[in-house]
Design an enzyme around this catalytic site. Sequence first.
Site, PDB file in Angstrom:
ATOM      1  CG  HIS A   1      -4.025  -7.937  -8.470  1.00  0.00           C
ATOM      2  ND1 HIS A   1      -3.565  -7.814  -9.771  1.00  0.00           N
ATOM      3  CD2 HIS A   1      -3.689  -9.198  -8.080  1.00  0.00           C
ATOM      4  CE1 HIS A   1      -2.962  -8.939 -10.132  1.00  0.00           C
ATOM      5  NE2 HIS A   1      -3.034  -9.790  -9.137  1.00  0.00           N
TER       6      HIS A   1
ATOM      7  CG  ASP B   1      -5.114 -16.152 -10.197  1.00  0.00           C
ATOM      8  OD1 ASP B   1      -6.129 -16.327 -10.885  1.00  0.00           O
ATOM      9  OD2 ASP B   1      -4.280 -15.262 -10.428  1.00  0.00           O
TER      10      ASP B   1
ATOM     11  CG  ASP C   1      -0.095 -28.998  -9.436  1.00  0.00           C
ATOM     12  OD1 ASP C   1      -0.679 -27.890  -9.497  1.00  0.00           O
ATOM     13  OD2 ASP C   1      -0.692 -30.075  -9.395  1.00  0.00           O
ATOM     14  N   GLY C   2       0.942 -25.801  -8.147  1.00  0.00           N
ATOM     15  CA  GLY C   2       0.469 -25.062  -6.986  1.00  0.00           C
ATOM     16  C   GLY C   2      -0.626 -25.773  -6.211  1.00  0.00           C
TER      17      GLY C   2
ATOM     18  CG  HIS D   1      -2.122 -21.552 -10.368  1.00  0.00           C
ATOM     19  ND1 HIS D   1      -2.816 -21.965  -9.250  1.00  0.00           N
ATOM     20  CD2 HIS D   1      -2.113 -22.612 -11.216  1.00  0.00           C
ATOM     21  CE1 HIS D   1      -3.212 -23.223  -9.414  1.00  0.00           C
ATOM     22  NE2 HIS D   1      -2.798 -23.637 -10.600  1.00  0.00           N
TER      23      HIS D   1
ATOM     24  CB  SER E   1      -0.735 -12.065  -6.993  1.00  0.00           C
ATOM     25  OG  SER E   1      -1.922 -12.026  -7.753  1.00  0.00           O
TER      26      SER E   1
END
Length: 279
Positions: A19, A164, A143-144, A42, A100
């Site tokens: 981050h 991620d 689904d990313g 994600h 995030s």
Amino acid sequence: MLSYRHAFHAGNFADVLKHSVLCLCLEHLIKKEKPYFYLDTHSGAGSYSLTQAKAQQNQEFLNGISQLWQLTTSPPELQPYLNAIRATNPKKALSIYPGSPLLVQHYLRDHDYMRLYELHPKDHDKLKALFKKVQQIRIEQSDGFAALKSALPPHIKRGIVLIDPSYEIKTEYKTAIMQLIEGYNRFSTGIFLLWYPVVQRNRINKMEQQLRDSKIRNILQVEHCIAPDSSEHGMTGSGLLIINPPWQLHSQLTKLLPFLQEKLSPQYNRTVCRHLVPE
């Protein structure tokens, strides 16, 4: 598999690295008035209570954000991250750790745009509730990895893509690199951040070689380990593979990493900041 919940790990040393780098990249983007696009493959729940049971079970944040929260002095390279954490905790008590998406919202202007993907139903619902009033944020329970094909390229030519995954499944190491390459081929002007855990070094070596073989240029690698590599169970470090890093990021991280090592892992000194592939 949907067993992974980031609430158990929020604010740990790996989050600090991921981050703080993300915030430095965002600082770079907002220097210009032009809009930017952010995609999170994600996203998790977006916000995590450090006082509730999941975070308290392992208390990983104690060797992460808690070590930095009360510092009276810190390098300027850490300030964007700390400022975003403080904005989430206005009462000056560290009780919430922003994921995030919430960190990025701190930098989101009216003309910027964010797309968030989360497959876990409970975390998706929390994410929707967190941002229900923010028009520039689109959230999908999907689904990313697939989103890297459906959502790219964006109509905005500047932006960040954060990949991620949980790496619960061993094949995700290979899949993550393949999707990173696919995403870059669709959005070659974007900044790509791929986070990875250091669990078994041979997996990281394979990821690095996959990227070298891809012929993509300008890839920065940053890593912070709190213990020596081990074949035993457990994460000994984490890192990021960054395509198209902002031009000052390398020099910023060479100053930031020694500070993080001193504060979070004084007993073990291993950090990496190098161009895996030059421009």
